[in-house]
Design a protein around this motif. Structure first.
Motif, PDB file in Angstrom:
ATOM      1  N   PRO A  97      -2.214  -0.941  -2.049  1.00  0.00           N
ATOM      2  CA  PRO A  97      -1.991  -2.006  -2.914  1.00  0.00           C
ATOM      3  C   PRO A  97      -2.583  -3.385  -2.293  1.00  0.00           C
ATOM      4  O   PRO A  97      -2.849  -4.137  -2.956  1.00  0.00           O
ATOM      5  CB  PRO A  97      -0.311  -2.032  -2.756  1.00  0.00           C
ATOM      6  N   ALA A  98      -3.025  -3.404  -1.217  1.00  0.00           N
ATOM      7  CA  ALA A  98      -3.723  -4.384  -0.328  1.00  0.00           C
ATOM      8  C   ALA A  98      -5.206  -4.304  -0.719  1.00  0.00           C
ATOM      9  O   ALA A  98      -5.731  -5.083  -0.306  1.00  0.00           O
ATOM     10  CB  ALA A  98      -3.309  -4.417   1.071  1.00  0.00           C
ATOM     11  N   GLY A  99      -5.438  -3.384  -1.477  1.00  0.00           N
ATOM     12  CA  GLY A  99      -7.046  -3.363  -1.358  1.00  0.00           C
ATOM     13  C   GLY A  99      -7.829  -2.683  -0.363  1.00  0.00           C
ATOM     14  O   GLY A  99      -9.070  -2.653  -0.413  1.00  0.00           O
ATOM     15  N   LEU A 100      -6.832  -2.274   0.571  1.00  0.00           N
ATOM     16  CA  LEU A 100      -7.563  -1.571   1.838  1.00  0.00           C
ATOM     17  C   LEU A 100      -7.057  -0.266   2.192  1.00  0.00           C
ATOM     18  O   LEU A 100      -5.765  -0.469   2.568  1.00  0.00           O
ATOM     19  CB  LEU A 100      -7.714  -2.677   2.827  1.00  0.00           C
ATOM     20  N   VAL A 101      -7.650   0.940   2.325  1.00  0.00           N
ATOM     21  CA  VAL A 101      -7.162   1.979   2.860  1.00  0.00           C
ATOM     22  C   VAL A 101      -8.126   2.142   4.283  1.00  0.00           C
ATOM     23  O   VAL A 101      -9.063   2.209   4.149  1.00  0.00           O
ATOM     24  CB  VAL A 101      -7.168   3.080   1.953  1.00  0.00           C
ATOM     25  N   GLU A 102      -7.260   2.428   5.498  1.00  0.00           N
ATOM     26  CA  GLU A 102      -7.783   2.668   6.827  1.00  0.00           C
ATOM     27  C   GLU A 102      -7.141   3.978   7.140  1.00  0.00           C
ATOM     28  O   GLU A 102      -6.164   4.047   7.103  1.00  0.00           O
ATOM     29  CB  GLU A 102      -7.481   1.250   7.646  1.00  0.00           C
ATOM     30  N   GLU A 103      -8.334   4.410   7.808  1.00  0.00           N
ATOM     31  CA  GLU A 103      -7.892   5.898   8.576  1.00  0.00           C
ATOM     32  C   GLU A 103      -8.387   5.899   9.785  1.00  0.00           C
ATOM     33  O   GLU A 103      -9.504   5.386  10.348  1.00  0.00           O
ATOM     34  CB  GLU A 103      -8.348   7.045   7.698  1.00  0.00           C
ATOM     35  N   LEU A 104      -7.569   6.390  10.998  1.00  0.00           N
ATOM     36  CA  LEU A 104      -8.040   6.267  12.296  1.00  0.00           C
ATOM     37  C   LEU A 104      -8.903   7.632  12.493  1.00  0.00           C
ATOM     38  O   LEU A 104      -8.396   8.541  12.247  1.00  0.00           O
ATOM     39  CB  LEU A 104      -6.717   6.444  13.262  1.00  0.00           C
ATOM     40  N   LEU A 105      -9.967   7.408  12.872  1.00  0.00           N
ATOM     41  CA  LEU A 105     -11.020   8.361  13.132  1.00  0.00           C
ATOM     42  C   LEU A 105     -11.075   8.600  14.585  1.00  0.00           C
ATOM     43  O   LEU A 105     -11.295  10.120  14.977  1.00  0.00           O
ATOM     44  CB  LEU A 105     -12.261   8.084  12.833  1.00  0.00           C
TER      45      LEU A 105
END
Length: 190
Positions: A97-105
Motif C-alpha cells: 500500500p505504501a508503494g514500496l515492497v522490500e525484501e531482506l536479501l
C-alpha cells in the motif's frame, strides 16, 4: 525456561541484538521500555527464550521497525542457515500500500550492512524526506526512479547506481513501470 528450536528462530535473537545496538539502545533501556527484565531480554537475544507475538510487536515498535521483519523468519536448512537466502524465504520488510515492497536479501541483520531488494510501484512516492545516519548504495535492476538527495534531483535507470551518504533523500517513481533496486545499507536500518 522454554528452549526454542534453533532451526526455527536461529537468527531472530541475533537480529534483535543487532537492531538494538544499531540504534544505540542498551539492553536495560529496551527492557525498561518493554516493561520486561534485562535477563528475559538477554535470553531472547540469545535465542534461549521465545518472545510472544505481543512481545515481538512491542519490540518492533520500540526499535521502530516493521513487525513483519520480526515475524518473517523462515527456517533454512541447517547447512544453509546464515549463508544462503532462497528467493521464497526472503523476509518482506515493506508494504505494497505504501508503494514500496522490500525484501531482506541478507541472511540476518548481524553484519555491518544489509542488502535489500526494493520494488517501487508505478506512480508511487515516499511523500517525506528520509533522514538516517547511514551510507547506502543502490543499483537499478530495472525501471527508472527519481531521487532527491540533499536537494539535488536525479533520474536513475536500469544499470545505474547511486550513493547516499548520511544525506536527506526521497524517492519518486512517476513512471508506468515498477523500479527494482538492490540496496546495500550500512549500518542496517531494518
Amino acid at each position: 525456561m522454554h528452549q526454542t528450536d534453533p532451526s526455527k528462530t536461529r537468527t531472530l535473537g541475533a537480529d534483535l541484538r543487532a537492531l538494538r545496538k544499531a540504534r544505540g539502545v542498551t539492553l536495560s533501556d529496551l527492557a525498561e521500555r518493554l516493561g520486561r527484565s534485562v535477563g528475559w531480554l538477554s535470553q531472547v537475544e540469545r535465542d534461549l527464550s521465545e518472545a510472544s507475538v505481543t512481545d515481538l510487536r512491542h519490540i518492533a515498535a520500540a526499535l521502530d521497525v516493521s513487525v513483519s521483519l520480526l515475524f518473517g523468519h523462515s527456517a533454512a536448512p541447517a547447512d544453509e542457515a546464515g549463508h544462503v537466502v532462497r528467493r521464497h524465504a526472503r523476509r518482506q520488510i515493506g508494504s505494497a500500500p505504501a508503494g514500496l515492497v522490500e525484501e531482506l536479501l541478507s541472511p540476518d541483520l548481524t553484519d555491518d550492512f544489509e542488502v535489500v531488494h526494493s520494488t517501487f510501484a508505478p506512480h508511487s512516492r515516499r511523500g517525506e524526506i528520509i533522514e538516517r545516519p547511514t551510507q547506502e548504495v543502490g543499483y537499478i535492476v530495472s525501471g527508472q526512479l527519481d531521487l532527491v538527495i540533499a536537494g539535488r534531483h536525479f533520474t536513475v535507470g536500469q544499470g545505474d547506481s547511486f550513493r547516499i551518504k548520511n544525506e536527506p533523500f526521497e524517492w519518486i517513481n512517476p513512471y508506468d513501470q515498477p523500479a527494482v533496486v538492490i540496496w546495500v545499507i550500512a549500518p542496517p536500518v531494518y
